[in-house]
Design an enzyme around this catalytic site. Structure first.
Site, PDB file in Angstrom:
ATOM      1  N   SER A  14       0.846  -1.190   0.000  1.00 30.84           N
ATOM      2  CA  SER A  14       0.000   0.000   0.000  1.00 30.84           C
ATOM      3  C   SER A  14       0.882   1.241   0.000  1.00 30.84           C
ATOM      4  O   SER A  14       2.015   1.210   0.491  1.00 30.84           O
ATOM      5  CB  SER A  14      -0.892  -0.001   1.244  1.00 30.84           C
ATOM      6  N   TYR A  19      -1.113  -0.209  10.369  1.00 28.57           N
ATOM      7  CA  TYR A  19      -1.137  -0.666   8.970  1.00 28.57           C
ATOM      8  C   TYR A  19       0.065  -0.129   8.198  1.00 28.57           C
ATOM      9  O   TYR A  19       0.726  -0.868   7.452  1.00 28.57           O
ATOM     10  CB  TYR A  19      -2.443  -0.219   8.309  1.00 28.57           C
TER      11      TYR A  19
END
Length: 244
Positions: free
Chosen positions: A145, A158
């Site tokens: 990501s 995350y």
């Protein structure tokens, strides 16, 4: 983009019961691969199996919580005993965790995110690398990501997990550079998934692309003909970054 032929090839897909994992698994089945589909939910895996069979493909279902790290070791042994090799690994499974200030992060949530997003992928590499080396063209592709390289406030767990994953895959790619294995990263960007809905609850889902749009590039990057190693592919901009 022409779909590569995966006839006779064996591919592990984690997080296969929905989203990107589901789309990749069904496309691989349609392209001739035998898919080893990993997810936590038995019912969802059974639905996936039906979808793969409807496209003329075949699958082996593995109900597995990736926090069960010892089970990942057993997975490698089981694959070796049954097939004697592995052609590709798609490390797709991930947890978002809480979107919250770092100071509010719960220890269990932090542990779960790091275990699924980082440690499980390390254990998959360790367990499956010997099998990928037995393939004529072993491929390992891991979903990342933009927050891994450009972290944003409140995304602490995350973002940290994706930064760690990128470092791990970069190291692994360097270690296998002289072999037939190729290890790379894939950033799909914004997609209409359950994770995206959780991360951006106010977003109109109709403004976000469906997961199927990334499938052709994922299949391209795990095909025998894909020779790049240690790269990060950003789908939204189609930018390839060489990490080695």
């Amino acid at each position: 983009m022409t779909t590569p032929d995966f006839s006779g090839r064996l591919v592990v897909v984690t997080g296969a019961s929905r989203g990107v994992g589901w789309q990749v698994a069904t496309a691989l089945g349609a392209a001739g691969a035998h898919v080893i589909a990993i997810a936590k939910t038995v019912g969802a895996l059974e639905e996936l199996d039906d979808a793969i069979r409807a496209k003329g493909g075949s699958a082996t279902l593995v109900p597995l919580d990736l926090r069960d790290l010892d089970a990942i070791d057993r997975l490698g042994l089981s694959i070796y005993e049954r097939w004697g090799k592995l052609d590709a690994l798609v490390g797709n499974a991930a947890l978002l965790g809480l979107i919250t200030p770092v100071t509010h992060l719960d220890q269990k949530d932090w542990n779960d995110v790091m275990t699924v997003n980082v440690t499980a992928n390390y254990r998959l590499i360790r367990s499956l690398d010997p099998l990928l080396r037995l393939s004529d063209a072993g491929r390992a592709l891991f979903m990342t990501s933009s927050v891994g390289s450009s972290p944003r406030p409140f995304w602490g767990a995350y973002a940290a997990s994706k930064a760690a994953l990128e470092a791990l895959v970069r190291v692994y790619a360097g270690e296998v550079a002289s072999t037939t294995i190729r290890a790379n990263l894939f950033d799909p960007g914004r997609l209409r998934t359950q994770m995206r809905a959780k991360a951006a609850p106010g977003e109109d889902p109709e403004t976000v692309a469906l997961p199927a749009v990334v499938v052709p590039d994922i299949l391209r990057m795990i095909s025998p003909g894909f020779l790049d190693n240690g790269t990060r592919f950003e789908f939204p901009t189609r930018t390839v970054t060489q990490l080695l």
